[in-house]
Design a protein around this motif. Structure first.
Motif, PDB file in Angstrom:
ATOM      1  N   HIS A 179      -5.658 -10.920  26.264  1.00 35.71           N
ATOM      2  CA  HIS A 179      -4.491 -10.552  25.457  1.00 35.71           C
ATOM      3  C   HIS A 179      -4.857  -9.851  24.135  1.00 35.71           C
ATOM      4  O   HIS A 179      -4.246  -8.850  23.751  1.00 35.71           O
ATOM      5  CB  HIS A 179      -3.711 -11.846  25.177  1.00 35.71           C
ATOM      6  CG  HIS A 179      -2.501 -11.683  24.335  1.00 35.71           C
ATOM      7  ND1 HIS A 179      -1.258 -11.419  24.862  1.00 35.71           N
ATOM      8  CD2 HIS A 179      -2.326 -11.764  22.996  1.00 35.71           C
ATOM      9  CE1 HIS A 179      -0.387 -11.340  23.877  1.00 35.71           C
ATOM     10  NE2 HIS A 179      -0.999 -11.539  22.740  1.00 35.71           N
ATOM     11  N   HIS A 219      -4.076  -6.044  22.652  1.00 33.79           N
ATOM     12  CA  HIS A 219      -3.375  -5.690  21.411  1.00 33.79           C
ATOM     13  C   HIS A 219      -4.052  -4.478  20.759  1.00 33.79           C
ATOM     14  O   HIS A 219      -3.396  -3.552  20.287  1.00 33.79           O
ATOM     15  CB  HIS A 219      -3.402  -6.859  20.415  1.00 33.79           C
ATOM     16  CG  HIS A 219      -2.188  -7.745  20.468  1.00 33.79           C
ATOM     17  ND1 HIS A 219      -0.911  -7.267  20.312  1.00 33.79           N
ATOM     18  CD2 HIS A 219      -2.059  -9.093  20.645  1.00 33.79           C
ATOM     19  CE1 HIS A 219      -0.038  -8.272  20.389  1.00 33.79           C
ATOM     20  NE2 HIS A 219      -0.713  -9.392  20.591  1.00 33.79           N
ATOM     21  N   SER A 270      -1.814 -11.741  14.496  1.00 30.16           N
ATOM     22  CA  SER A 270      -0.666 -12.196  15.269  1.00 30.16           C
ATOM     23  C   SER A 270      -0.322 -13.615  14.868  1.00 30.16           C
ATOM     24  O   SER A 270      -0.855 -14.152  13.892  1.00 30.16           O
ATOM     25  CB  SER A 270      -0.975 -12.091  16.763  1.00 30.16           C
ATOM     26  OG  SER A 270      -1.908 -13.069  17.116  1.00 30.16           O
ATOM     27  N   ASP A 283       4.123  -9.000  21.238  1.00 30.49           N
ATOM     28  CA  ASP A 283       3.622  -9.168  22.603  1.00 30.49           C
ATOM     29  C   ASP A 283       4.402  -8.314  23.589  1.00 30.49           C
ATOM     30  O   ASP A 283       5.629  -8.256  23.544  1.00 30.49           O
ATOM     31  CB  ASP A 283       3.697 -10.644  22.987  1.00 30.49           C
ATOM     32  CG  ASP A 283       2.639 -11.440  22.256  1.00 30.49           C
ATOM     33  OD1 ASP A 283       1.716 -10.812  21.697  1.00 30.49           O
ATOM     34  OD2 ASP A 283       2.733 -12.684  22.258  1.00 30.49           O
TER      35      ASP A 283
HETATM   36 ZN    ZN Z   1      -0.093 -11.344  20.843  1.00 31.37          ZN
END
Ligand code: ZN
Ligand code: KG4
Length: 378
Positions: A116, A120, A175, A346
């Protein structure tokens, strides 16, 4: 010969956004569908993992149908599936991973597992669905609209620079769950040089918003209030501001805000800060966060000879941070890239986009794929 299927179909479910996207080999986003659960969790003041997993389960298949319909795509147009495997809330990741495994098996498609946070950092390499959704590049103190060259002639709106960050570049992920600074050597290949010692930047925003009674998620609210406040009223020190110290820390700053709120409450005869007091607190907190993020990232870029810095993740949507980056790009000579707002929080487009650069799992491996709650960026 049938035409080459053009899309990777990606699923993202690591936290409180269920997302499905279709992206082609040139990084062009056909559909970027996101079903946010923010409202659902707002009443608890934070993401409740079990509630989030259940909502992912309800949302994922309808969202998938919606995304395919919006792209006018059938399964013949899908070359492979991609899914966020790590890091995230384990029950949430599980919904995405099991859905992707089942679809890959049932449709006879390869599966690609994606990290993940690395995804980003890939966001500024994507061409969003609409020409208007350009990335922001701060260069020499000026603001430019930028898109990858894959946007193609005549597609990009006038004045848009067709360019991407050079490799290696510095990458800052900010984040709700993570704050990491890395050198990005190639798509998906990162070397961490700093992390946070306590709270993530987004987490600090969320906690400070809770202290102020401002709502959840805290980032957008504080960003809005900060724009009307005076950051010089409470000169909080930017955390960990020592030379040569790359790591971040935000919990001390959060406590300093809490102490200030308490002092204001006492001075007000028990009434919490409101109006201008609230705006000034937000502006002062935000300035300390921004100073810390930009100073450390630019120091790291300079130290590693990187001409570019990518800022990604939910906090990259912060308008104060984007504005401050303009001045910082002038004084440092570093080009600072921010993904389009639609690709900061996200989303599955970043998962699909990075998946084009990653190997496919073999079918047996794909059936065995399991999510992982925490996984290093490197
Ligand atoms: Zn994220
Ligand atoms: O990347 P993201 O959507 O989810 C995670 O992977 O954590 O980031 C969510 C975080 C939240 O903490 C939220 O408060 C923060 O990003 N955020 C912002 C802004 N918009 C979202 N923080 C500061 N300013 C914003 N405008």
């Amino acid at each position: 010969m049938p035409p080459t299927p053009p899309y990777i179909l990606a699923i993202e479910s690591s936290c409180d956004e269920t997302a499905v996207a279709l992206v082609d080999a040139a990084g062009r986003v056909a559909v970027n569908a996101v079903a946010s659960q923010a409202e659902l969790h707002a009443r608890y003041g934070g993401v409740v993992p079990e509630v989030a997993s259940r909502r992912h389960l309800e949302a994922i298949l309808p969202l998938l149908d919606e995304a395919m319909a919006a792209a006018e795509a059938g399964w013949d147009d899908v070359r492979a599936l991609a899914v966020t495997r790590a890091p995230g809330l384990i029950g949430c990741l599980l919904i995405g991973v099991e859905t992707a495994k089942a679809l890959a098996w049932a449709r006879g498609k390869p599966l690609i597992a994606v990290h993940h946070l690395r995804a980003h950092l890939h966001a500024p390499f994507l061409v969003p669905e609409k020409p208007a959704l350009r990335h922001l590049l701060a260069e020499g103190g000026a603001e430019r609209a930028a898109l990858p060259p894959a946007a193609g002639e005549g597609w990009a709106a006038e004045g848009t620079l067709l360019a991407v960050p050079d490799f290696p570049h510095a990458g800052l992920i900010v984040s709700g769950g993570h704050t990491s600074l890395a050198i990005v050597e190639a798509p998906g290949r990162c070397r961490t040089i700093a992390t946070t010692r306590d709270d993530a930047a987004g987490e600090a925003y969320d906690k400070v918003a809770r202290i102020l009674g401002a709502g959840f998620p805290g980032g957008p609210v504080i960003d809005r209030l900060a724009a009307q406040g005076d950051p010089s009223i409470h000169p909080f020190t930017a955390p960990m501001r020592r030379r040569g110290e790359h790591d971040f820390s935000f919990s001390g700053l959060k406590s300093a805000v809490a102490r200030k709120v308490e002092a204001i409450r006492e001075a007000n005869g028990g009434a919490p800060p409101g109006g201008k007091e609230m705006n000034d607190l937000c502006a002062s907190f935000q300035k300390a966060v921004i100073d810390s993020l930009l100073e450390k990232s630019l120091d790291a870029a300079r130290e590693h000879g990187a001409a570019d810095l990518v800022v990604a993740g939910g906090v990259a949507a912060n308008r104060g941070l984007r504005r401050a980056a303009l001045a910082a790009s002038a004084s440092s000579g570093v080009r600072i890239w921010f993904p389009n707002m639609s690709l900061c929080g996200d989303n599955a487009a970043m998962i699909a986009g990075l998946a084009w650069h990653l190997p496919e799992l073999d079918p047996a491996e794909a059936l065995e794929l399991n999510p992982v709650a925490s996984a290093p960026l490197d």
